[in-house]
Design a protein around this motif. Structure first.
Motif, short mmCIF file in Angstrom:
data_model
loop_
_atom_site.label_atom_id
_atom_site.label_comp_id
_atom_site.label_asym_id
_atom_site.label_seq_id
_atom_site.Cartn_x
_atom_site.Cartn_y
_atom_site.Cartn_z
N ILE A 135 0.86 -1.18 0.00
CA ILE A 135 0.00 0.00 0.00
C ILE A 135 0.90 1.24 0.00
N TRP A 136 0.67 2.12 -0.95
CA TRP A 136 1.42 3.36 -1.05
C TRP A 136 0.47 4.52 -0.79
N TRP A 137 0.63 5.19 0.31
CA TRP A 137 -0.17 6.37 0.64
C TRP A 137 -1.66 6.08 0.51
N PHE A 138 -2.09 5.00 1.16
CA PHE A 138 -3.50 4.61 1.27
C PHE A 138 -4.11 4.11 -0.04
N THR A 139 -3.29 3.75 -1.01
CA THR A 139 -3.80 3.23 -2.28
C THR A 139 -2.77 2.30 -2.89
N CYS A 140 -3.06 1.80 -4.07
CA CYS A 140 -2.13 0.89 -4.73
C CYS A 140 -1.13 1.67 -5.58
N PRO A 141 0.05 1.10 -5.84
CA PRO A 141 0.98 1.73 -6.77
C PRO A 141 0.34 1.78 -8.16
N ASN A 142 0.65 2.83 -8.92
CA ASN A 142 0.02 2.98 -10.24
C ASN A 142 0.28 1.81 -11.18
N ILE A 143 1.38 1.09 -11.01
CA ILE A 143 1.64 -0.07 -11.87
C ILE A 143 0.53 -1.11 -11.75
N ILE A 144 -0.14 -1.18 -10.63
CA ILE A 144 -1.26 -2.11 -10.45
C ILE A 144 -2.43 -1.69 -11.31
N LEU A 145 -2.62 -0.41 -11.50
CA LEU A 145 -3.71 0.09 -12.34
C LEU A 145 -3.47 -0.20 -13.83
N THR A 146 -2.22 -0.42 -14.19
CA THR A 146 -1.90 -0.77 -15.56
C THR A 146 -2.51 -2.11 -15.90
#
Length: 92
Positions: free
Chosen positions: A81-92
């Motif tokens: 968890i990065w700053w209460f959310t997922c790293p952007n690579i996960i959104l890819t």
């Protein structure tokens, strides 16, 4: 036969260890989610990279994509968890 894939992203190796242990216990296959442009090993520089990605709503390119996803009944995605959310690579 049901198959499970564990796709994981890690920067420091902690999530990788968790994914490997889970795969060993469950018999799942593993796939490492890796960005083309790696995040810095320096925490402060990595924070800057991640913040910039969030501001730009970026979707970092992946080195590879998992093959034959249709063969899996279950796909588990593991990431820090990065700053209460997922790293952007996960959104890819």
């Amino acid at each position: 036969m049901k198959k499970t894939l564990i796709a994981y992203f890690t920067r420091t190796g902690i999530t990788k260890k968790l994914a490997e242990n889970t795969a060993k216990q469950t018999g799942a296959d593993l796939f490492a989610i890796e960005p083309v442009k790696e995040y810095s090993s320096s925490y402060l520089i990595c924070v800057g990279q991640a913040k910039l990605e969030n501001l730009q709503n970026a979707r970092p390119a992946m080195k590879a994509k998992p093959q034959n996803l249709q063969d899996y009944d279950t796909i588990v995605v593991m990431f820090p968890i990065w700053w209460f959310t997922c790293p952007n690579i996960i959104l890819t």
